[in-house]
Write a protein that holds these residues in place. Structure first.
Motif, PDB file in Angstrom:
ATOM      1  N   ASP A 151      10.527  -5.632  -5.768  1.00 24.45           N
ATOM      2  CA  ASP A 151       9.769  -5.878  -4.547  1.00 24.45           C
ATOM      3  C   ASP A 151       8.536  -4.963  -4.555  1.00 24.45           C
ATOM      4  O   ASP A 151       8.657  -3.745  -4.550  1.00 24.45           O
ATOM      5  CB  ASP A 151      10.680  -5.556  -3.353  1.00 24.45           C
ATOM      6  N   ALA A 152       7.345  -5.553  -4.562  1.00 32.83           N
ATOM      7  CA  ALA A 152       6.105  -4.766  -4.668  1.00 32.83           C
ATOM      8  C   ALA A 152       5.755  -4.137  -3.319  1.00 32.83           C
ATOM      9  O   ALA A 152       4.670  -4.337  -2.770  1.00 32.83           O
ATOM     10  CB  ALA A 152       4.966  -5.655  -5.167  1.00 32.83           C
ATOM     11  N   ASN A 153       6.657  -3.343  -2.795  1.00 28.67           N
ATOM     12  CA  ASN A 153       6.504  -2.724  -1.470  1.00 28.67           C
ATOM     13  C   ASN A 153       5.688  -1.437  -1.610  1.00 28.67           C
ATOM     14  O   ASN A 153       6.205  -0.326  -1.503  1.00 28.67           O
ATOM     15  CB  ASN A 153       7.897  -2.433  -0.913  1.00 28.67           C
ATOM     16  N   TRP A 154       4.378  -1.599  -1.833  1.00 25.26           N
ATOM     17  CA  TRP A 154       3.541  -0.438  -2.141  1.00 25.26           C
ATOM     18  C   TRP A 154       3.414   0.515  -0.963  1.00 25.26           C
ATOM     19  O   TRP A 154       3.014   1.671  -1.129  1.00 25.26           O
ATOM     20  CB  TRP A 154       2.163  -0.884  -2.639  1.00 25.26           C
ATOM     21  N   VAL A 157      -7.508   0.047   1.055  1.00 27.13           N
ATOM     22  CA  VAL A 157      -7.421  -1.266   1.700  1.00 27.13           C
ATOM     23  C   VAL A 157      -6.548  -2.183   0.832  1.00 27.13           C
ATOM     24  O   VAL A 157      -6.745  -2.256  -0.379  1.00 27.13           O
ATOM     25  CB  VAL A 157      -8.825  -1.882   1.891  1.00 27.13           C
ATOM     26  N   PRO A 158      -5.582  -2.867   1.443  1.00 31.49           N
ATOM     27  CA  PRO A 158      -4.681  -3.737   0.678  1.00 31.49           C
ATOM     28  C   PRO A 158      -5.444  -4.841  -0.059  1.00 31.49           C
ATOM     29  O   PRO A 158      -6.356  -5.447   0.497  1.00 31.49           O
ATOM     30  CB  PRO A 158      -3.786  -4.353   1.759  1.00 31.49           C
ATOM     31  N   PHE A 177      -2.646 -10.161  -3.621  1.00 33.01           N
ATOM     32  CA  PHE A 177      -2.046 -10.298  -4.955  1.00 33.01           C
ATOM     33  C   PHE A 177      -0.966 -11.365  -4.907  1.00 33.01           C
ATOM     34  O   PHE A 177      -0.488 -11.726  -3.825  1.00 33.01           O
ATOM     35  CB  PHE A 177      -1.486  -8.962  -5.452  1.00 33.01           C
ATOM     36  N   GLU A 222       2.601 -12.604  -5.159  1.00 34.83           N
ATOM     37  CA  GLU A 222       3.951 -12.035  -5.081  1.00 34.83           C
ATOM     38  C   GLU A 222       4.766 -12.407  -6.322  1.00 34.83           C
ATOM     39  O   GLU A 222       5.555 -11.607  -6.817  1.00 34.83           O
ATOM     40  CB  GLU A 222       4.680 -12.538  -3.824  1.00 34.83           C
ATOM     41  N   ARG A 275       6.481  -9.838  -8.829  1.00 40.27           N
ATOM     42  CA  ARG A 275       7.927  -9.873  -9.058  1.00 40.27           C
ATOM     43  C   ARG A 275       8.242  -9.986 -10.555  1.00 40.27           C
ATOM     44  O   ARG A 275       9.128  -9.312 -11.066  1.00 40.27           O
ATOM     45  CB  ARG A 275       8.545 -11.046  -8.281  1.00 40.27           C
TER      46      ARG A 275
END
Lengths: 409, 409
Positions: free
Chosen positions: A322-325, A358-359, A362, A364, A368
């Protein structure tokens, strides 16, 4: 410059502690464990310059105290005897005596000066060593030079590790081939500063104990001290390096024109073992490398990298691909390191997550897929200075919990 | 003295943020989450003295910055609006604007001065708030005084929490009944210094904002800052206390003869909520309390207690009901606190594990039975000084990994 140094260093296929000249080794089943080998030894043909770094845990186990004392006498060692299964830590006066006996039994068996013997233990804290088994085990050690001897030693030092860890590197220094070999154990309780980890390095370079110590300390801060599995440090762990001089080079000193090549050689070996330990973290399914750039200085960069790779929330997110940056940001922000909340860049593998804080948009799916690989790279650029550093760790899986919920019983 | 103070304080059955005089509350489903309520408000009939403590994370989220600014103006608040699902953190200029809009929408809807409104958010980092939903949600808020209104608010602020957290206490001070009520959320990312946790305290005492701040800070260090779930601190969290003076007491100051009773009242409420949060740690099956005695000073005692309760190895051992006290020793030793390796006493519940650092014989069955209870107490006496402190946490289970491997997606 760094690149040039690295090019001079050759990795040895299936390299191990027997790769350098003049070492023998063995590992046996002394009965401290049910079936697995649990007692091992490394011997140098001649007394070798010795250097060690020890756990910073305030409850240092008896074997560390005995080893320190051995090294302090002449700076030389000729043997290291190691057991797994029992850490001989928090065992008071009796534990200290047991470590001394382990040393003297080894010294007698191999006809070495007592202070040429180092002792290491790893395993459960607060239990006494079964000295009858240890004694019989030492008697049965028969060190040799074959690959199977190295495997026996590498196995004997493991606890919850799944795989053996070894490496070998060589380089031409002073016109001589200098070789370094290594073996390590460590899988849980691994965090800063020598935590439940044993690392053994053999080397045939000529170098004084003092210079070897200086090189080892410098390199350890960038390698072994930059891995973390669970944030806990242990009472027992150490990295020990023996250099017996059989390569025939002029003794290495910081003034030697190829000093940095030697340091890089040592670093290669330490980084290799450190990464193997991180990859084999308890329950780990992935090796995680975090690189921090643009920090105030190198020390802060290393510290932040280690905070990120040690965060339980980052580790579980990586386990779950999970790319939970946001958790990476959380881990950076909880340090006291110099940051600018508006200038952070971040990438997970090839995928940019943040630019100037700033996000970024990308995919998902792409993220993943990347996070399902066995090697995960996280890159952070803080843009506040020129400091750079790396740290290594692993993900946090169900199996970590499983292994640690019942380690002792 | 402590005991006497505690005796004067009465716990209110089913106490909550409506227990003190002059507060109303509501919680609605604004649509930020699929089904659960996700937006709530607390309102005081009249402007109340306000005090807050904030996360120490360097990336403070926008709502915290806006709330700080509100409080700084007059030290008074009349409303707190809270959303879950989205933390509005790492959202730059747009996020800051969104928090300001949330504040002004609330001020307009309830006809309050803008700087009488505080804003709080909790949830995923790095996502923007859906302001249409937030706006509609605020419009639909209809605060009341019934128990179901309190439940609505308590539900609206939860994220991965399993249970609602509330409490209420009262005491006679100055001949008046002074009541304090509380609600909280927090389950993961909980560690020192206000980490992914929101705490709201309502009180009807008369007290200046300055004195309320002083009391809250003092109490927070012993309660909310002493819980840990996973060692991570969040970008968003805060504890906010409103005291509207409707109890009619003479304003409380440190010189007031019953000042310490008030502080104890506040502490009771904060400790109660803190323990509920620890007990509801992500995946937790047990509440763990660690008490450290005989430390150099209280601060070191609290620090060591928190290190123990935060150790992944200790937490997994407790999950597995394994009395692996060596890990507790490991956790103590890795601090820099003053210890004497030869004078440590330790007990797990009623079972003595170590006396003067020497292992005690104990029944493994008895230890396992104790560790299978839902409340685990660990007591450590270092015998180096008079410092004492407590910390609370939970065990580390498979479910912690499960919850965090896929929180965002």
């Amino acid at each position: 410059m760094q690149l040039l140094l690295k090019e001079k260093i050759v990795e040895i296929e299936n390299g191990n502690i027997l790769s350098p000249q003049g070492f023998t080794t063995a590992g046996v089943h002394a009965g401290l464990r049910h079936a697995k080998k649990d007692l091992g030894i490394i011997i140098s043909e001649i007394p070798a310059s010795a250097a060690a770094v020890y756990t910073t845990n305030q409850f240092q186990a008896a074997p560390l105290i005995v080893t320190k004392e051995s090294i302090e006498r002449e700076g030389l060692l000729q043997a290291v005897v190691v057991n797994s299964a029992c850490a001989n830590a928090c065992t008071g006066v009796r534990g200290h005596k047991d470590a001394l006996i382990m040393r003297s039994l080894t010294s007698e068996k191999f006809n070495l000066k007592e202070n040429y013997v180092a002792v290491a233990s790893t395993g459960v804290i607060g239990k006494y060593l079964d000295m009858e088994k240890v004694s019989n085990g030492i008697q049965s050690l028969s060190p040799g030079k074959s690959n199977s001897d190295a495997v026996d030693f590498q196995t004997a030092i493991l606890t919850t590790d799944i795989v053996m860890k070894s490496c070998g590197y060589s380089s031409i220094i002073d016109g001589k081939t200098i070789t370094i070999g290594g073996a390590a154990k460590g899988s849980g309780m691994i965090h800063p500063n020598m935590a439940t980890m044993l690392g053994f390095l053999t080397c045939d370079a000529a170098i004084s104990p003092e210079n070897l110590s200086a090189a080892l300390k410098r390199v350890t801060n960038h390698t072994f001290n930059q891995i973390t599995v669970d944030g806990d440090t242990s009472t027992n762990d150490m990295v020990l390096c023996l250099a017996n001089g059989l390569a025939g080079n002029h003794p290495l000193t910081p003034e030697h024109p190829e000093w940095e090549t030697f340091v890089e050689l040592l670093k290669k070996a330490c980084e290799n073992l450190a990464k193997q330990i991180a990859r084999d973290g308890e329950g780990a399914t992935k090796l995680v490398e975090v690189e921090v750039l643009g920090a105030k200085d190198d020390e802060e960069a290393r510290f932040i990298a280690k905070q990120i790779v040690g965060s339980s929330l980052v580790k579980t997110a990586i386990f779950g691909a999970d790319a939970n940056w946001g958790r990476i940001i959380g881990a950076i922000g909880q340090t006291k390191a110099a940051i600018n909340p508006y200038t952070v860049d971040m990438a997970i593998g090839p995928i940019k997550m943040l630019e100037n804080s700033v996000p970024c948009a990308f995919s998902e799916d792409e993220a993943r897929n990347y996070l399902n690989q066995p090697f995960i790279k996280i890159l952070v650029d803080l843009h506040v200075g020129k400091g750079a550093g790396k740290a290594w760790g692993c993900d946090l899986s169900y199996d970590y919990v499983k292994i640690n919920a019942s380690y002792r019983t």
